[in-house]
Design a protein around this motif. Sequence first.
Motif, PDB file in Angstrom:
ATOM      1  N   GLY A 299       0.786  -1.231   0.000  1.00  0.00           N
ATOM      2  CA  GLY A 299       0.000   0.000   0.000  1.00  0.00           C
ATOM      3  C   GLY A 299       0.813   1.274   0.000  1.00  0.00           C
ATOM      4  N   VAL A 300       1.886   1.311  -0.809  1.00  0.00           N
ATOM      5  CA  VAL A 300       2.687   2.524  -0.928  1.00  0.00           C
ATOM      6  C   VAL A 300       2.886   2.863  -2.398  1.00  0.00           C
ATOM      7  CG1 VAL A 300       3.946   2.259   1.238  1.00  0.00           C
ATOM      8  CG2 VAL A 300       4.863   1.225  -0.851  1.00  0.00           C
ATOM      9  N   THR A 301       3.064   4.152  -2.666  1.00  0.00           N
ATOM     10  CA  THR A 301       3.524   4.607  -3.976  1.00  0.00           C
ATOM     11  C   THR A 301       4.987   4.963  -3.821  1.00  0.00           C
ATOM     12  OG1 THR A 301       1.339   5.513  -4.496  1.00  0.00           O
ATOM     13  CG2 THR A 301       3.202   6.281  -5.822  1.00  0.00           C
ATOM     14  N   ILE A 302       5.832   4.446  -4.719  1.00  0.00           N
ATOM     15  CA  ILE A 302       7.275   4.644  -4.566  1.00  0.00           C
ATOM     16  C   ILE A 302       7.871   5.246  -5.827  1.00  0.00           C
ATOM     17  CG2 ILE A 302       7.567   2.787  -2.890  1.00  0.00           C
ATOM     18  CD1 ILE A 302       8.581   1.039  -5.241  1.00  0.00           C
ATOM     19  N   GLN A 303       9.085   5.731  -5.702  1.00  0.00           N
ATOM     20  CA  GLN A 303       9.840   6.234  -6.831  1.00  0.00           C
ATOM     21  C   GLN A 303      11.318   5.977  -6.592  1.00  0.00           C
ATOM     22  OE1 GLN A 303       8.700  10.542  -5.800  1.00  0.00           O
ATOM     23  NE2 GLN A 303      10.725  10.832  -6.719  1.00  0.00           N
ATOM     24  N   ALA A 304      12.101   6.187  -7.641  1.00  0.00           N
ATOM     25  CA  ALA A 304      13.534   5.936  -7.558  1.00  0.00           C
ATOM     26  C   ALA A 304      14.225   6.977  -6.688  1.00  0.00           C
ATOM     27  CB  ALA A 304      14.143   5.928  -8.955  1.00  0.00           C
ATOM     28  N   VAL A 305      15.303   6.571  -6.046  1.00  0.00           N
ATOM     29  CA  VAL A 305      16.144   7.489  -5.281  1.00  0.00           C
ATOM     30  C   VAL A 305      17.290   7.921  -6.195  1.00  0.00           C
ATOM     31  CG1 VAL A 305      17.601   7.793  -3.248  1.00  0.00           C
ATOM     32  CG2 VAL A 305      15.574   6.337  -3.120  1.00  0.00           C
ATOM     33  N   THR A 306      17.242   9.161  -6.660  1.00  0.00           N
ATOM     34  CA  THR A 306      18.305   9.689  -7.516  1.00  0.00           C
ATOM     35  C   THR A 306      19.468  10.172  -6.657  1.00  0.00           C
ATOM     36  OG1 THR A 306      17.397  11.923  -7.483  1.00  0.00           O
ATOM     37  CG2 THR A 306      16.563  10.421  -9.194  1.00  0.00           C
ATOM     38  N   GLN A 307      20.559  10.550  -7.324  1.00  0.00           N
ATOM     39  CA  GLN A 307      21.710  11.069  -6.595  1.00  0.00           C
ATOM     40  C   GLN A 307      21.332  12.321  -5.806  1.00  0.00           C
ATOM     41  OE1 GLN A 307      25.052   9.716  -6.569  1.00  0.00           O
ATOM     42  NE2 GLN A 307      25.093  11.100  -4.827  1.00  0.00           N
ATOM     43  N   ASP A 308      20.559  13.208  -6.434  1.00  0.00           N
ATOM     44  CA  ASP A 308      20.158  14.445  -5.755  1.00  0.00           C
ATOM     45  C   ASP A 308      19.247  14.163  -4.569  1.00  0.00           C
ATOM     46  OD1 ASP A 308      21.645  15.991  -7.457  1.00  0.00           O
ATOM     47  OD2 ASP A 308      19.959  16.523  -8.766  1.00  0.00           O
ATOM     48  N   PRO A 318      22.665   6.539  -3.774  1.00  0.00           N
ATOM     49  CA  PRO A 318      21.268   6.392  -4.199  1.00  0.00           C
ATOM     50  C   PRO A 318      20.856   4.928  -4.284  1.00  0.00           C
ATOM     51  CG  PRO A 318      22.639   6.963  -6.076  1.00  0.00           C
ATOM     52  CD  PRO A 318      23.531   7.007  -4.869  1.00  0.00           C
ATOM     53  N   TYR A 319      20.021   4.486  -3.360  1.00  0.00           N
ATOM     54  CA  TYR A 319      19.455   3.140  -3.415  1.00  0.00           C
ATOM     55  C   TYR A 319      18.179   3.134  -2.593  1.00  0.00           C
ATOM     56  CZ  TYR A 319      21.132   1.871   1.331  1.00  0.00           C
ATOM     57  OH  TYR A 319      21.365   1.807   2.685  1.00  0.00           O
ATOM     58  N   GLY A 320      17.439   2.032  -2.670  1.00  0.00           N
ATOM     59  CA  GLY A 320      16.189   1.942  -1.937  1.00  0.00           C
ATOM     60  C   GLY A 320      15.004   2.443  -2.749  1.00  0.00           C
ATOM     61  N   ALA A 321      13.833   2.445  -2.119  1.00  0.00           N
ATOM     62  CA  ALA A 321      12.586   2.894  -2.743  1.00  0.00           C
ATOM     63  C   ALA A 321      12.005   4.026  -1.912  1.00  0.00           C
ATOM     64  CB  ALA A 321      11.592   1.741  -2.834  1.00  0.00           C
ATOM     65  N   ALA A 486      -1.726  12.358  -8.212  1.00  0.00           N
ATOM     66  CA  ALA A 486      -0.404  11.731  -8.161  1.00  0.00           C
ATOM     67  C   ALA A 486       0.558  12.546  -7.316  1.00  0.00           C
ATOM     68  CB  ALA A 486       0.146  11.575  -9.573  1.00  0.00           C
ATOM     69  N   ARG A 487       1.487  11.820  -6.668  1.00  0.00           N
ATOM     70  CA  ARG A 487       2.510  12.472  -5.851  1.00  0.00           C
ATOM     71  C   ARG A 487       3.884  11.974  -6.266  1.00  0.00           C
ATOM     72  NH1 ARG A 487       0.143  12.342   0.386  1.00  0.00           N
ATOM     73  NH2 ARG A 487      -1.805  13.475  -0.048  1.00  0.00           N
ATOM     74  N   ILE A 488       4.870  12.877  -6.185  1.00  0.00           N
ATOM     75  CA  ILE A 488       6.234  12.506  -6.526  1.00  0.00           C
ATOM     76  C   ILE A 488       7.199  13.439  -5.809  1.00  0.00           C
ATOM     77  CG2 ILE A 488       6.246  13.964  -8.584  1.00  0.00           C
ATOM     78  CD1 ILE A 488       8.122  11.979  -9.907  1.00  0.00           C
ATOM     79  N   PHE A 489       8.324  12.880  -5.348  1.00  0.00           N
ATOM     80  CA  PHE A 489       9.372  13.710  -4.787  1.00  0.00           C
ATOM     81  C   PHE A 489      10.197  14.317  -5.922  1.00  0.00           C
ATOM     82  CE2 PHE A 489       8.529  11.349  -0.915  1.00  0.00           C
ATOM     83  CZ  PHE A 489       8.741  12.303   0.068  1.00  0.00           C
ATOM     84  N   VAL A 490      10.439  15.602  -5.822  1.00  0.00           N
ATOM     85  CA  VAL A 490      11.201  16.323  -6.841  1.00  0.00           C
ATOM     86  C   VAL A 490      12.451  16.912  -6.192  1.00  0.00           C
ATOM     87  CG1 VAL A 490      11.219  18.197  -8.521  1.00  0.00           C
ATOM     88  CG2 VAL A 490       9.121  16.887  -8.129  1.00  0.00           C
TER      89      VAL A 490
END
Length: 495
Positions: A299-308, A318-321, A486-490
Motif C-alpha cells: 500500500g505505498v507509492t514509490i519512486q527511484a532514489v536519484t543522486q540528488d 542512491p538506493y532503496g525505494a 499523483a505524488r512525486i518527490f522532486v
Amino acid sequence: MSLKFVRNPFAAALLGAAVVGLPATIFAMGHEATPVVPVAAPVPQASGVVGRAALPDFSAMVRAYGPAVVNITTKGTVKTSNRSGGQLRGFPGFGDDDDNSPFGQFFRQFPQQQIPDSAVRGEGSGFILGADGVILTNAHVVADAKEVTVKLTDKREFTAKVIGQDTKSDIAVLKIDAHDLPTVKVGDPAQLQVGEWVVAIGSPFGFENSVTQGIVSAKGRTLPDGSYVPFLQTDVAINPGNSGGPLFNLDGEVVGINSQIYTRSGGFQGVSFSIPIDVAMNVGKQLQATGKVSRGKLGVTIQAVTQDLAKSFGLDKPYGALVSNVEKDSPAQRAGIEAGDVILKLDGQTIEDNAQLPAQVAAKSPGDKIKLTVWRDGREKELSAKLDEMTDKQLASADDADDNVAASGKLGLAVRPLTSDEQKQVEVKGGLLVQNVAGAAADSGIRPGDIVLSANGKSIDSVKQLRDITAKADRHIALLIQRGDARIFVPVDLG
C-alpha cells in the motif's frame, strides 16, 4: 519513432474456461525431463584474458527438449484495446507535456493504438510440463481466444483447455488430452549469471521448433507494463510467435518463458525479456489450485532514489525505494510507514533499485509478515507489516489572485497556504499551492497549480516553514509535490 514493448503475438482467450484439478507435483521445481540425454557442451573456461574458445553445440539439447516445445494457435475476436501490439501504457496523473521535466520523464503518456473488433488467428509457443498434457505459455497468447489448438512436433494436434491465466505475470496454464508426452525439466533462474549462454525454442512467424541463442544481458528488469515480474533480459532473437516458449540454460533446464521485446521497428532489435521460471511455476500452482493468483499488498507509492534525492535525505548513495504516498488503512500505514521514508531492505534483502520492491512484495502471500528497514530523519528504523491482498481532483486555477502569496527566495516559488475547503477537496492536511514558479523550481519541473506537501521529509503548512527549511538546506532540497491525484518527490538543485 516510438519505443514499444511488444508482446507477441496477437492472440486471444478462451471464454468460460473451467478450472480443472491437476496434480500439484507437476509444478515442483526440478521436475525431471523424459528422456534425459547429454545437452550442450559448455564453453571452455578461460583463465586471464578471454581468448578464442569453441562455441557450445546446442544440437543435443534441441534433440532432447525440442519435442516438449509446442506450437499454439488461437481463434477469436480482438476487441479494441490499448494493449494491442504491446504499446507502452501511459502513467495516470500528471500528463506533463515537457519531456525534459521529471514529470514528463516519469509520467509521460505513450501513444496507444486502437484496433477495431475483428476475427483473428493468433500464434505462439508453449512447453510441456507434465507428461499428462499440462502446458505453460503466456497469458497474452491465449487472451480472448475462443479456440486454442496445440500442435506437437510429431504433427499431432489437440484442442486445449485454458486451466487459468494471469495477466499481471503474463502466465497461462493449458491442458490437452494426451499421455506419455515429452517434458522439460525446470532450472533455477537465481543461479543464472549475466553473460551466460541461453537458448530459445519456439515458433517465430509460425516456423515451428526454431532455435535461437544468445546470452543473459541482465537480471531483475522491471518494465512499465503493470506487471510484477523481475524479467530476465537477453539478446536471444525473439519474434512474433516465440511468446510462451522456453528459455534454456546450457544444462537443458528451462529458466524462463520468452515474453516481450523492446523495439523501435516492431521486430527484434537485440533486447528481449523472459519471465523467470520460478515466478511462472508459483503462478501456475495457484492457477491450478484456485484459478487465480493472490499477491501481497503493502500500500505505498514509490519512486527511484536519484543522486540528488539521496543527498537531500542524507543517504551515502542512491538506493532503496522512496515512499511518495501511503494508502489509507493499508498495511504500510498500519506499520507506521510515512511519505518521505526510503525503504532500504525487505526481510533483510537490500533494495538496490526501487523497481525491486513491487516484485518482492507481490511474490509474498496475503497475511505474510515482512520486516522493513527504512531511512527516516537521517537514520535507519525497523518496521514490521502484515500484507493485505492486492486488488487493482483539481484545485481552482493557479491564476486566481490572492494577497497571501510569498516567494521562497532561492527556491523560486510563489506559494500560498491551502484553504480548509481546498484541503478537503484534495484530501491533504496543510500544503502550499504553487502560484508562480521560476529559477531552480522551474528547472526541476514544478509548475503553477502543484501542491507542496513536504520539504526534506518535513510536512509543510506555512510559507515560513518552507522558507526556513530552504534556508537551512545545503545545495539540494527534496519537495513532495502533488499534482492531481499523483505524488512525486522532486529534487531541486539550489545552486
